[in-house]
Design an enzyme around this catalytic site. Structure first.
Site, PDB file in Angstrom:
ATOM      1  N   CYS A 400      -5.251 -32.898 -15.019  1.00  0.00           N
ATOM      2  CA  CYS A 400      -5.658 -34.168 -15.637  1.00  0.00           C
ATOM      3  C   CYS A 400      -4.669 -34.527 -16.753  1.00  0.00           C
ATOM      4  O   CYS A 400      -3.550 -34.937 -16.475  1.00  0.00           O
ATOM      5  CB  CYS A 400      -7.088 -34.061 -16.141  1.00  0.00           C
ATOM      6  SG  CYS A 400      -7.872 -35.674 -16.457  1.00  0.00           S
ATOM      7  N   HIS A 527      -9.555 -32.275 -10.976  1.00  0.00           N
ATOM      8  CA  HIS A 527      -9.904 -30.989 -11.587  1.00  0.00           C
ATOM      9  C   HIS A 527     -10.237 -29.975 -10.486  1.00  0.00           C
ATOM     10  O   HIS A 527     -11.397 -29.855 -10.077  1.00  0.00           O
ATOM     11  CB  HIS A 527     -11.114 -31.145 -12.512  1.00  0.00           C
ATOM     12  CG  HIS A 527     -10.826 -31.895 -13.768  1.00  0.00           C
ATOM     13  ND1 HIS A 527     -10.573 -31.270 -14.962  1.00  0.00           N
ATOM     14  CD2 HIS A 527     -10.754 -33.230 -14.014  1.00  0.00           C
ATOM     15  CE1 HIS A 527     -10.359 -32.185 -15.897  1.00  0.00           C
ATOM     16  NE2 HIS A 527     -10.451 -33.376 -15.350  1.00  0.00           N
ATOM     17  N   GLU A 529     -10.585 -26.881 -10.638  1.00  0.00           N
ATOM     18  CA  GLU A 529     -11.389 -25.740 -11.094  1.00  0.00           C
ATOM     19  C   GLU A 529     -12.862 -25.877 -10.736  1.00  0.00           C
ATOM     20  O   GLU A 529     -13.572 -24.873 -10.593  1.00  0.00           O
ATOM     21  CB  GLU A 529     -11.249 -25.560 -12.613  1.00  0.00           C
ATOM     22  CG  GLU A 529     -11.874 -26.638 -13.473  1.00  0.00           C
ATOM     23  CD  GLU A 529     -10.936 -27.779 -13.811  1.00  0.00           C
ATOM     24  OE1 GLU A 529     -11.160 -28.479 -14.814  1.00  0.00           O
ATOM     25  OE2 GLU A 529      -9.967 -27.990 -13.040  1.00  0.00           O
TER      26      GLU A 529
END
Length: 609
Positions: A400, A527, A529
């Protein structure tokens, strides 16, 4: 089968690990063959966690539907391999808003609207409505709903929820409701013995509010002594067989095993009248993973360059994704926390020791990760970290804002645009590399970002990102941003050597960047993750760890999958194989590779999480 509910509450102090306990209970019940869903109750007045500071509340976990939720929902998804929605996070703000909306519509027919019964009824209705939603990709409602009550017993803001849960236990009836109370059994250094009084008081307070615990989950540094367990049983009116000890362990993957070894599942199944369910949970994967983690010795150092590192929960999902990848690559993860502010030139004068330490940590790491963030504080430090990684061929992953600062640094250093910047930090910059989204709102903060799962199309079939995703032509990942790379500057940036290898369906939004002649330099607007799982690490995190430990070429060469590193690859969306998707940027059909990681196949639509 009638829906069963397991409520997890907490006492004495906050931060005991209710979220991990609730997730582990769900994992054990899932191991018994039950379908499990979860709900998190947060008593704060905010509608969601979206506008809360990371310093205040830790990270904001983003769901597929764009919900901005408490970080515990990330624990649930990772432990149970499920896909939750924004409705699985109940807040006081949401409940009151729903009741006020009904009152304005006249739904209460002139009644005086009160906390009891209207707020408490809304809470109970919400739980029943959300609990039946399938979250594992299968049809039909789940069997068990694990509900975590945030906060600590005695908090004023929790009172309506405690009252609602007391009423709810009667609504669903005996045999359908189990209350697990997580409490603390401390050891005072002066005395040196485990003290039960805090838990006794906590249980007494809980009973005074109309709830009686069926099971006690006692947190402690060391295993409970027998006489301590007997004392807790006597004074808290809970059978010894229903007192579970959650002592400190080497990694949280041991927690489901602790529950299993102490027969917690049998106690829960008995309370829920599920005697016919298999008594021994299948947790072989958990056992293997926990033991594998404990045996790792070869370190891999990753410098995490962030601005919220004073509260590590601000980057919880990033930490977990790094951990998943490092275990898969058989490396012991060492995270070097670097405050981005300390890297800046101004810190050399103001805090020289911190400045020197920060640069030492950065230069001593095998890889650099720059996570997301908001605001201009510490941004120059992140830019310097990206510059160091680019110029010294150090593996870099920017997420990001981490991708945006990489673009800014490239424009400044390579293209010699010294004033290049983001309009977030300098609205008047003559070289706006990053701009505000056209559809964004500058007046309304909550839920106005580009949120949730969005599709990214790969433009190059030989880029590292595509290879890491199994040579997929597209992938779905979760987003949370207001600013994006300026599409007007993309041709100049590409001409200078920066590759935009992933874009959205319009071609106007840049999703993935790479530097082709760099060993590993990748930035993503999304993102990754949030979709990483213990047995299915995020492809890009796996790539970072592999590059940082000298294994990237080997990883990329495994075109037949990574059976030695991961489970059998699969690609599903909501439990079904994702349909082929036409890439709008290429008419050439790529030859699909078997997935390298995380269950991605060519033309995938993401994975079942």
């Amino acid at each position: 089968m009638k829906m069963k509910y397991v409520v997890v509450s907490g006492g004495v102090v906050s931060g005991l690990g209710k979220g991990v306990t609730a997730s582990s209970i769900g994992a054990v019940l899932k191991g018994c063959g039950l379908r499990v869903t979860t709900i998190k109750i947060d008593p704060y007045l905010n509608t969601d966690a979206g506008t809360m500071s990371p310093f205040e509340h830790g990270e904001v976990f983003v769901l597929d539907d764009g919900g901005e939720a408490d970080l515990d929902l990330g624990n649930y998804e990772r432990f149970l391999d499920i896909k939750l929605t924004r409705d699985h996070n109940i807040t006081t703000g949401k409940v009151y808003q729903a009741v006020i909306d009904k009152e304005r519509r006249g739904d209460y027919l002139g009644k005086t609207v009160q906390v009891v019964p209207h707020i408490t009824d809304e809470i109970q209705d919400w739980i029943e409505r959300v609990a039946i939603k399938p979250v594992d990709g299968k049809e039909g409602p789940p069997d068990v709903c694990v509900i975590e009550l945030g906060g600590t017993i005695g908090d004023i803001e929790s009172m309506p929820f405690i009252e609602a849960l007391g009423q709810f236990s009667y609504r669903v009836g005996t045999g359908n409701f189990c209350l697990v109370h997580v409490s603390l059994v401390p050891v005072l250094n002066v005395v040196g013995e485990q003290k039960t009084k805090p838990t006794q008081h906590s249980v007494r307070g809980l009973r005074g509010l109309g709830l009686a615990p069926d099971i006690l989950a006692c947190r402690s540094t060391e295993p409970l002594e027998e006489h301590v367990t007997a004392k807790l049983s006597q004074f808290c009116h809970v059978p010894i067989s229903n007192i579970i000890n959650l002592h400190d362990v080497s990694n949280i993957w041991h927690i489901p095993l602790l529950l299993r070894d102490q027969k917690a599942h049998e106690a829960i199944l008995k309370v829920l009248d599920l005697q016919r369910v298999p008594r021994e949970p299948k947790l072989a994967e958990w056992t293997e993973r926990a033991n594998k983690f404990d045996k790792l010795k070869t370190p891999v150092k990753i410098a995490m360059v962030g601005k919220y590192i004073s509260l590590l929960d601000s980057y919880l999902s990033v930490q977990k994704a790094l951990l998943h990848a490092s275990v898969a690559m058989e490396r012991k993860l060492v995270v070097e926390w670097v405050c981005s502010c300390d890297l800046e030139d101004s810190a050399a004068k103001e805090t020289p020791e911190a400045h020197q330490k920060a640069w030492k940590l950065l230069k001593g790491a095998g890889g650099v990760l720059v996570p997301g963030g908001f605001g201009d504080r510490g941004v120059q430090g992140k830019i310097l970290a990206a510059k160091y990684a680019r110029e010294n061929n150090v593996p870099y992953l920017g997420i990001c804002l981490g991708m945006q600062v990489a673009v800014i640094e490239f424009a400044r250093s390579v293209m010699k645009l010294s004033n290049a910047n983001s309009t977030e930090f300098d609205p008047a910059t003559p070289s706006p590399c990053v701009i505000f989204m056209p559809e964004g709102s500058k007046t309304q903060m909550g839920a106005t970002m580009r949120l949730g799962s969005r599709r990214t199309y790969f433009l190059a079939n030989n880029c590292k990102s595509s290879k890491l995703y199994g040579n997929a032509s597209s992938v779905d990942e979760r987003h949370r941003h207001r600013y994006e790379v300026n599409p007007e500057m993309v041709p100049e940036l590409e001409k200078a050597g920066l590759s935009f290898v992933g874009k959205d369906e319009s071609g106007r939004r840049m999703e993935i960047i790479e530097i082709p002649n760099h060993d590993f330099f990748i930035g993503t607007q999304f993102h990754p993750e949030f979709k990483s799982r213990p047995g299915k690490p995020s492809p890009l995190f796996l790539g970072l760890i592999a590059a940082a430990s000298g294994q990237l070429d080997l990883l990329l060469q495994r075109s037949c999958g990574i059976a030695s590193l991961n489970s059998t690859p699969r690609c599903t969306t909501n439990g079904t194989v994702a349909p082929p998707v036409k890439n709008p940027y290429t008419a050439v059909k790529k030859k699909p590779l078997k997935s390298l990681v995380n269950g991605y196949y060519a033309n995938s639509n993401g994975i079942q999480i």
